[in-house]
Design a protein around this motif. Structure first.
Motif, PDB file in Angstrom:
ATOM      1  N   ARG A 141      -1.795   5.486  -6.764  1.00  0.00           N
ATOM      2  CA  ARG A 141      -2.242   4.630  -5.533  1.00  0.00           C
ATOM      3  C   ARG A 141      -1.991   3.358  -5.940  1.00  0.00           C
ATOM      4  O   ARG A 141      -2.365   2.615  -7.127  1.00  0.00           O
ATOM      5  CB  ARG A 141      -3.586   4.975  -5.302  1.00  0.00           C
ATOM      6  CG  ARG A 141      -4.232   4.035  -4.074  1.00  0.00           C
ATOM      7  CD  ARG A 141      -5.450   4.816  -3.781  1.00  0.00           C
ATOM      8  NE  ARG A 141      -6.691   3.809  -4.760  1.00  0.00           N
ATOM      9  CZ  ARG A 141      -7.481   4.446  -5.444  1.00  0.00           C
ATOM     10  NH1 ARG A 141      -7.706   5.763  -5.374  1.00  0.00           N
ATOM     11  NH2 ARG A 141      -8.342   4.193  -6.361  1.00  0.00           N
ATOM     12  N   VAL A 142      -1.109   2.632  -5.222  1.00  0.00           N
ATOM     13  CA  VAL A 142      -0.922   0.970  -5.052  1.00  0.00           C
ATOM     14  C   VAL A 142      -1.541   0.360  -4.125  1.00  0.00           C
ATOM     15  O   VAL A 142      -1.373   1.059  -2.749  1.00  0.00           O
ATOM     16  CB  VAL A 142       0.651   0.583  -5.248  1.00  0.00           C
ATOM     17  CG1 VAL A 142       0.763  -0.576  -5.226  1.00  0.00           C
ATOM     18  CG2 VAL A 142       1.227   1.362  -6.259  1.00  0.00           C
ATOM     19  N   THR A 162       9.676  -0.856  -6.265  1.00  0.00           N
ATOM     20  CA  THR A 162       8.455  -1.698  -6.848  1.00  0.00           C
ATOM     21  C   THR A 162       7.224  -1.025  -6.270  1.00  0.00           C
ATOM     22  O   THR A 162       6.486  -0.729  -7.193  1.00  0.00           O
ATOM     23  CB  THR A 162       8.674  -2.956  -6.018  1.00  0.00           C
ATOM     24  OG1 THR A 162      10.034  -3.595  -6.185  1.00  0.00           O
ATOM     25  CG2 THR A 162       7.750  -3.982  -6.949  1.00  0.00           C
ATOM     26  N   VAL A 163       7.040  -0.728  -4.905  1.00  0.00           N
ATOM     27  CA  VAL A 163       5.695  -0.458  -4.699  1.00  0.00           C
ATOM     28  C   VAL A 163       5.291   1.107  -4.605  1.00  0.00           C
ATOM     29  O   VAL A 163       4.574   1.434  -5.452  1.00  0.00           O
ATOM     30  CB  VAL A 163       5.304  -1.074  -3.403  1.00  0.00           C
ATOM     31  CG1 VAL A 163       3.962  -0.803  -2.636  1.00  0.00           C
ATOM     32  CG2 VAL A 163       5.508  -2.535  -3.192  1.00  0.00           C
ATOM     33  N   ALA A 164       6.166   1.713  -3.818  1.00  0.00           N
ATOM     34  CA  ALA A 164       6.137   3.194  -3.779  1.00  0.00           C
ATOM     35  C   ALA A 164       6.547   3.706  -5.348  1.00  0.00           C
ATOM     36  O   ALA A 164       5.841   4.716  -5.664  1.00  0.00           O
ATOM     37  CB  ALA A 164       7.117   3.809  -2.667  1.00  0.00           C
ATOM     38  N   GLY A 165       7.561   3.188  -5.995  1.00  0.00           N
ATOM     39  CA  GLY A 165       7.812   3.531  -7.316  1.00  0.00           C
ATOM     40  C   GLY A 165       6.733   3.569  -8.019  1.00  0.00           C
ATOM     41  O   GLY A 165       6.611   4.212  -9.133  1.00  0.00           O
ATOM     42  N   LYS A 166       6.111   2.431  -8.009  1.00  0.00           N
ATOM     43  CA  LYS A 166       4.751   2.233  -8.988  1.00  0.00           C
ATOM     44  C   LYS A 166       3.733   3.352  -8.733  1.00  0.00           C
ATOM     45  O   LYS A 166       3.259   3.901  -9.636  1.00  0.00           O
ATOM     46  CB  LYS A 166       4.120   0.865  -8.684  1.00  0.00           C
ATOM     47  CG  LYS A 166       3.127   0.418  -9.586  1.00  0.00           C
ATOM     48  CD  LYS A 166       3.639   0.199 -11.201  1.00  0.00           C
ATOM     49  CE  LYS A 166       2.604   0.028 -12.108  1.00  0.00           C
ATOM     50  NZ  LYS A 166       3.062  -0.259 -13.455  1.00  0.00           N
ATOM     51  N   ALA A 167       3.566   3.678  -7.336  1.00  0.00           N
ATOM     52  CA  ALA A 167       2.657   5.021  -7.076  1.00  0.00           C
ATOM     53  C   ALA A 167       3.099   6.209  -7.965  1.00  0.00           C
ATOM     54  O   ALA A 167       2.512   7.052  -8.337  1.00  0.00           O
ATOM     55  CB  ALA A 167       2.617   5.032  -5.644  1.00  0.00           C
ATOM     56  N   VAL A 168       4.448   6.285  -7.596  1.00  0.00           N
ATOM     57  CA  VAL A 168       4.967   7.664  -8.236  1.00  0.00           C
ATOM     58  C   VAL A 168       4.734   7.540  -9.993  1.00  0.00           C
ATOM     59  O   VAL A 168       4.374   8.535 -10.594  1.00  0.00           O
ATOM     60  CB  VAL A 168       6.675   7.605  -8.154  1.00  0.00           C
ATOM     61  CG1 VAL A 168       7.227   8.799  -9.045  1.00  0.00           C
ATOM     62  CG2 VAL A 168       6.911   8.028  -6.697  1.00  0.00           C
ATOM     63  N   GLU A 169       5.015   6.272 -10.442  1.00  0.00           N
ATOM     64  CA  GLU A 169       4.769   6.101 -11.800  1.00  0.00           C
ATOM     65  C   GLU A 169       3.376   6.640 -12.172  1.00  0.00           C
ATOM     66  O   GLU A 169       2.987   7.466 -13.110  1.00  0.00           O
ATOM     67  CB  GLU A 169       4.995   4.762 -12.407  1.00  0.00           C
ATOM     68  CG  GLU A 169       5.030   4.550 -13.911  1.00  0.00           C
ATOM     69  CD  GLU A 169       4.712   3.297 -14.301  1.00  0.00           C
ATOM     70  OE1 GLU A 169       4.963   2.332 -13.572  1.00  0.00           O
ATOM     71  OE2 GLU A 169       4.242   2.926 -15.395  1.00  0.00           O
ATOM     72  N   LEU A 170       2.475   6.122 -11.516  1.00  0.00           N
ATOM     73  CA  LEU A 170       1.089   6.262 -11.548  1.00  0.00           C
ATOM     74  C   LEU A 170       0.509   7.642 -11.655  1.00  0.00           C
ATOM     75  O   LEU A 170      -0.157   8.256 -12.270  1.00  0.00           O
ATOM     76  CB  LEU A 170       0.163   5.657 -10.973  1.00  0.00           C
ATOM     77  CG  LEU A 170       0.277   3.685 -11.056  1.00  0.00           C
ATOM     78  CD1 LEU A 170      -0.564   3.042  -9.857  1.00  0.00           C
ATOM     79  CD2 LEU A 170      -0.261   3.416 -12.452  1.00  0.00           C
ATOM     80  N   ALA A 171       1.130   8.415 -10.571  1.00  0.00           N
ATOM     81  CA  ALA A 171       0.898   9.683 -10.319  1.00  0.00           C
ATOM     82  C   ALA A 171       1.306  10.924 -11.378  1.00  0.00           C
ATOM     83  O   ALA A 171       0.951  11.626 -11.953  1.00  0.00           O
ATOM     84  CB  ALA A 171       1.517  10.292  -8.827  1.00  0.00           C
ATOM     85  N   ALA A 172       2.775  10.328 -11.798  1.00  0.00           N
ATOM     86  CA  ALA A 172       3.227  10.934 -13.159  1.00  0.00           C
ATOM     87  C   ALA A 172       2.320  10.955 -14.319  1.00  0.00           C
ATOM     88  O   ALA A 172       2.075  11.647 -14.979  1.00  0.00           O
ATOM     89  CB  ALA A 172       4.621  10.487 -13.341  1.00  0.00           C
ATOM     90  N   ARG A 173       1.868   9.618 -14.380  1.00  0.00           N
ATOM     91  CA  ARG A 173       0.852   9.305 -15.385  1.00  0.00           C
ATOM     92  C   ARG A 173      -0.498  10.006 -15.485  1.00  0.00           C
ATOM     93  O   ARG A 173      -0.830  10.508 -16.449  1.00  0.00           O
ATOM     94  CB  ARG A 173       0.745   7.747 -15.779  1.00  0.00           C
ATOM     95  CG  ARG A 173       1.839   6.917 -16.107  1.00  0.00           C
ATOM     96  CD  ARG A 173       1.512   5.648 -16.568  1.00  0.00           C
ATOM     97  NE  ARG A 173       2.798   4.880 -17.025  1.00  0.00           N
ATOM     98  CZ  ARG A 173       3.544   5.108 -17.928  1.00  0.00           C
ATOM     99  NH1 ARG A 173       3.369   5.986 -18.852  1.00  0.00           N
ATOM    100  NH2 ARG A 173       4.820   4.278 -18.166  1.00  0.00           N
ATOM    101  N   VAL A 215       0.657  -1.224  -0.020  1.00  0.00           N
ATOM    102  CA  VAL A 215       0.122   0.012   0.127  1.00  0.00           C
ATOM    103  C   VAL A 215       0.938   1.212   0.106  1.00  0.00           C
ATOM    104  O   VAL A 215       1.533   1.508   0.890  1.00  0.00           O
ATOM    105  CB  VAL A 215      -0.967   0.073   1.159  1.00  0.00           C
ATOM    106  CG1 VAL A 215      -1.641   1.083   1.272  1.00  0.00           C
ATOM    107  CG2 VAL A 215      -1.787  -1.170   1.319  1.00  0.00           C
ATOM    108  N   SER A 216       0.983   1.889  -1.018  1.00  0.00           N
ATOM    109  CA  SER A 216       1.681   3.305  -1.279  1.00  0.00           C
ATOM    110  C   SER A 216       0.986   4.223  -1.854  1.00  0.00           C
ATOM    111  O   SER A 216       0.105   3.914  -2.847  1.00  0.00           O
ATOM    112  CB  SER A 216       3.015   3.026  -1.901  1.00  0.00           C
ATOM    113  OG  SER A 216       3.691   2.281  -1.009  1.00  0.00           O
ATOM    114  N   MET A 217       0.940   5.569  -1.715  1.00  0.00           N
ATOM    115  CA  MET A 217       0.391   6.537  -2.560  1.00  0.00           C
ATOM    116  C   MET A 217       1.513   7.521  -2.937  1.00  0.00           C
ATOM    117  O   MET A 217       2.443   7.590  -2.088  1.00  0.00           O
ATOM    118  CB  MET A 217      -0.632   7.229  -1.566  1.00  0.00           C
ATOM    119  CG  MET A 217      -1.684   6.503  -0.646  1.00  0.00           C
ATOM    120  SD  MET A 217      -2.684   5.537  -1.326  1.00  0.00           S
ATOM    121  CE  MET A 217      -3.131   4.337  -0.303  1.00  0.00           C
ATOM    122  N   ALA A 218       1.363   8.166  -3.876  1.00  0.00           N
ATOM    123  CA  ALA A 218       2.174   9.222  -4.268  1.00  0.00           C
ATOM    124  C   ALA A 218       1.473  10.605  -5.027  1.00  0.00           C
ATOM    125  O   ALA A 218       0.293  10.222  -5.444  1.00  0.00           O
ATOM    126  CB  ALA A 218       3.477   8.750  -5.209  1.00  0.00           C
TER     127      ALA A 218
END
Lengths: 158, 771
Positions: free
Chosen positions: B599-600, B532-543, B464-467
């Motif tokens: 958000r992951v 992996t997890v927080a990085g995915k949240a960052v990717e999604l936020a950037a997207r 569970v991670s948000m960015a």
């Protein structure tokens, strides 16, 4: 304990202070002078994080009385910044990503500075021995040795 | 044309996969990076903690009068100050009081805290506190703790903590506070029918993480709010635990995380924060509590362990069955012991195709310092044992250890544990790569040994991670993500991830440290989960930001062609508009910003440990050693490890992770050990007699093989790294020392232990029975 007066040159600045005679140099630097770049860790002169130069020689400021810098020169990481040596170190450390958490870095740089004064182009073993008193838990030392070998003009590890 | 000129189109290289300069390196090289211990808050007091000198006792009296009378002392906190609250905490088991209440359970347990105007006064006052102890016989070892008549370290059952993540907790039995095990197949039948069985009892030491920065906290309790600056890896879990303890809403607890001077797990979950908050609440002033090294050594450590293992194989070189019983010493409080036990249990079989497996792990209370997380926990405990037994069988069957392993390793998609994620890495491919890196099969002179090891570590923790990503009118971006920068390079990697999505140069992306007041939720920094997890949240936020840019660009360009980010702008393949111009177009002036959210959350099941892990981190390495028969000294000549990262966000940072892990492995394998006496006193609580690796311990060659199969669940196919090499190299050193003729059953492999084992070998050489 009645206070003692110390007069010293810290990073090029004349400093005069009245201090308790049992004040440690690290506390003098960090608390009295606001020079928090110098770090405290082991407190038994093993880790090297608190290394500063007194009259160009590396000392562990956690085991050194502030009163003993009277009439001497002290150099901390803050005093290194902007010098040609520091500029070269920064570039080499960036190239090799030789900084991780950075807690050991200031002490390490001052040990390296003292070494640069002492000998040109140390061998790899000399380099390792000179840095054996600066512990780092993050990097595994390899990148640090490579970076400093470049700065000191010696052969680094493969 | 717009009135404002658009910037010229720059050329922006792709950010991911590049050895981008560390975002935090310059400030650290200048001595300007701020750590918690550098913070001075106006009105701040200094805390000093009085710790128990005995391992087990009733507290019959605490007299703080003399301490309070000292000039400069503002407050003294004891267990009696905690009676108006529920003072017990612990994310796994809620078994620990903020300071001792009525009894102490280990040498070093906090009994009282002083807040004074200077540290010197605080320490002087601490020494004036008088405590009377009614001594009781301590349970200072695993052996003592599991005896049927052993005294109980805890006499009441602890409530489950808020983040144990282990499903239904089993009932405690004696000093066993948690138990984890599983059985598959018919173990008895497979052992009975095996051609080769090897077995043994093995010991693993308690070790100290030693991050150079000790646990450090400044707490400022005002009204019904508290601000905490802390050297913590998991600020959001600290926030939750403090909110629970002091009965505050989450948003009344603000946790700010400066740079950390290393962590390695020692700063995971809650450590010195409750003490600092409690004394600040009492003193009504900000208070700073900074451990000394001997205090951090008794704040958390790695679990020592005893393990009995046996392994069965058929004469044709097929592994059949394995049994492992182990006991982990979690000290006086559970800390992260239950999860360490479960992770160790999962690592016990090793990633092979078994017909049957039985694993039974116990997490045991003793009257020693609490044990918790340290890099690669669980895997490092079991892997060297399992791999020694694999080699022992290969030796007995006359098989090459490399080919024997390749023949038995799990394939991609294989079942590691029932109900868990299938294997997501190519172990055979990885193993051949480290074997090649170390010249496996080349002849070696006597006294030399080469060893391999393969293992898996359940990684990712709770996913569970948000960015949040903010793209400003000048085309620069800020990433808000709760990952703690503890030296691993998280801020650099997160900047690269956002930069890749938005086609920005990485240095135009700033990643801030966590302030729970502004930073969105992230569960934790550990278990190799951040990229992996927080990085995915960052990717999604950037997207999310990218989608807004594309929306505006589509209108501006009036184009049906697919739009993508390129060179700091959006392009349809021919035409290009800068991000700055798009933001201006959207808001009508040179201001405003685009804010994206990522958000992951668990993609399946509850995200719990049982249904995880997020990915399997490989723990795979090779080592070559030289053993001096006269002294027993082991010299690690070279090592190779695999970082099976899916996609390398920054290859240089990955190599640095494996090099750091390799030196920690050398310490853990060869000389680091916390020594306790029978009364529960830690005998080597300074760096004078607890040695960690220095520059003189660096192997001549350390190779990190980066494997990129783009098979990870993280951004761009990435998965985490940085822990696997610790377990892998430790086990590879053990198998290499065995290959040199000295199979050890106890870590660390000190010169004395190796020398003694060599003498045993001398007496059994004729029979050939040592292996």
């Amino acid at each position: 304990m009645s206070p003692v007066t110390v007069q010293a040159v810290v990073n090029g600045d004349q400093v005069k202070r009245s201090i308790p005679p049992n004040l440690l140099l690290i506390d003098f630097l960090r608390d009295e002078m606001g020079l928090t770049g110098t770090k405290q860790s082991c407190e038994v002169e093993v880790c090297g994080a608190c290394t500063v130069l007194v009259d160009d020689e590396p000392v562990s400021s956690c085991c050194y009385l502030a009163a003993d810098i009277d009439q001497r020169r002290v150099e901390t990481v803050e005093g290194l910044v902007g010098t040609p040596f520091h500029n070269r170190v920064v570039e080499a450390f960036l190239r090799h990503a030789a900084v991780q958490c950075g807690f050991c870095t200031p002490g390490l740089l001052l040990t390296a500075k003292a070494m640069a004064r002492r000998e040109a182009a140390p061998t790899e073993l000399e380099l390792r021995e000179a840095l054996a008193g600066n512990l780092c838990r993050c990097t595994g030392y390899h990148s640090v040795l490579q970076a400093l070998a470049e700065v000191l003009g010696s052969e680094g590890p493969a | 044309m717009a009135a404002v000129t658009t910037p010229e189109r720059p050329v922006v290289a792709t950010a991911v996969g590049r050895e981008v300069e560390r975002a935090d390196a310059r400030v650290k090289l200048n001595g300007q990076a701020e750590f918690t211990g550098d913070i001075r808050v106006p009105g701040m007091l200094y805390g000093a903690v009085l710790r128990s000198p005995v391992a087990r006792a009733r507290i019959t009296r605490v007299d703080v009068e003399a301490a309070l009378a000292l000039d400069g002392v503002v407050a003294v906190l004891t267990g009696q100050d905690l009676l108006d609250m529920d003072p017990y905490y612990g994310h796994a088991l809620r078994d620990r009081p903020i300071v001792a209440i009525d009894e102490v359970r280990f040498v070093g347990e906090p009994v009282a805290v002083v807040a004074a105007r200077t540290l010197a006064v605080a320490e002087e006052a601490r020494n004036l506190i008088e405590v009377a102890y009614d001594l009781q016989a301590p349970v200072a070892s695993l052996e003592a703790a599991v005896r049927s008549d052993a005294p109980q370290v805890h006499t009441t059952r602890a409530r489950p903590g808020f983040a144990h993540g282990l499903g239904q907790l089993p009932d405690p039995e004696g000093n066993v506070c948690y138990r984890y095990g599983f059985t598959t197949g018919d173990v008895s039948a497979d052992f009975a029918g095996a051609d080769v069985v090897v077995e043994g009892e093995y010991r693993f030491p308690a070790v100290y993480q030693y991050s150079l920065e000790t646990h450090s906290v400044v707490a400022d309790y005002r009204g019904d709010e508290v601000t905490i600056w802390a050297s913590c890896q998991h600020p959001f879990l600290v926030r939750q635990e403090i909110a629970d303890l002091f009965d505050l809403n989450l948003d009344r607890v603000r946790v700010v995380v400066p740079y950390l001077g290393g962590g390695f797990g020692s700063k995971s979950y809650t450590k010195m924060e409750p003490i600092a908050v409690a004394i600040s609440r009492k003193a009504r002033r900000p208070v700073r509590v900074v451990n000394r090294v001997d205090e951090s050594m008794v704040t958390t450590r790695r679990h020592n362990m005893v393990c009995r293992m046996r392994t069965a194989a058929a004469a044709d070189g097929t592994l059949l069955a394995r049994e492992a019983d182990f006991w982990l010493d979690t000290g006086a409080y559970a800390d992260n012991g239950p999860r360490v036990t479960a992770t160790a249990g999962d690592a016990a079989p090793g990633p092979y195709r078994w017909r049957s497996v039985r694993v039974d792990g116990r997490c045991v209370y003793t009257n020693t310092a609490p044990a918790g997380s340290y890099r690669a926990f669980g895997a490092i405990h079991l892997q060297w044992i399992g791999e020694l037994q694999v080699d022992e069988i290969a030796h007995k069957l006359g098989l090459d250890p490399l080919e024997f392993r390749c023949r038995n390793l799990l394939p991609v998609g294989g079942e590691v544990r029932a109900g868990a994620k299938p294997l997501d890495a190519d172990l055979v491919g990885d193993l051949r790569k480290v074997a090649e890196a170390i010249d496996w099969g080349a002849p070696r002179p006597p006294g030399r040994g080469v060893g391999l090891s393969v293992g898996l570590l359940a990684a990712g923790a709770h996913p569970v991670s948000m960015a949040t990503v903010r793209l400003g009118a000048d085309g620069g971006a800020t990433v808000l993500v709760g990952t703690t920068e503890l030296g691993q390079g998280a801020r650099t990697a997160m900047a690269q991830i956002a930069a890749e999505v938005l086609a920005l140069p990485p240095h135009q992306v700033v990643v801030r440290g966590t302030d729970t007041q502004y930073t969105p939720y992230d569960r934790s920094t550990g278990a190799s989960r951040s990229t992996t997890v927080a990085g995915k949240a960052v990717e999604l936020a950037a997207r999310d930001v990218l989608a807004s840019l594309v929306e505006t660009a589509a209108t501006k360009l009036d184009s049906d062609a697919p739009l993508s980010a390129r060179d700091g702008g959006i392009t349809d393949g021919e035409r290009w508009i800068s991000h700055q111009e798009l933001i201006r177009a959207r808001f009508g002036f040179a201001g405003g910003e685009l804010v994206g959210q990522g958000r992951v959350q668990p993609s399946r099941g509850s995200g719990s440990y049982a249904e995880g892990p997020v990915f399997w981190e490989v723990c795979l390495a090779a080592a070559e050693v030289e053993v001096d028969p006269a002294t027993g000294v082991v010299h690690v000549m070279r090592t190779a490890s695999v970082a099976d990262v899916g996609r390398a966000i920054n290859p240089q940072l990955i190599r640095r992770q494996d090099e750091g892990a390799t030196l920690q492995a050398i310490g853990n394998a060869l000389f680091e050990e916390m020594h306790y006496d029978p009364e529960g006193l830690l005998l080597n609580d300074t760096l004078l007699d607890y040695r960690i690796p220095s520059t003189l311990d660096v192997p001549e060659q350390m190779t990190c093989v980066i494997v990129e199969n783009e098979d990870g669940p993280g951004p761009f196919g990435a998965k985490g790294c940085g822990e696997g090499a610790f377990a892998g190299v430790t086990a590879a050193i053990a198998t290499a020392v065995a290959a040199a003729g000295v199979p050890m059953r106890e870590l660390p492999m000190t010169p004395e232990r190796v020398w003694r084992r060599l003498q045993e070998r001398g007496t059994v050489e004729q029979t050939g029975e040592l292996r």
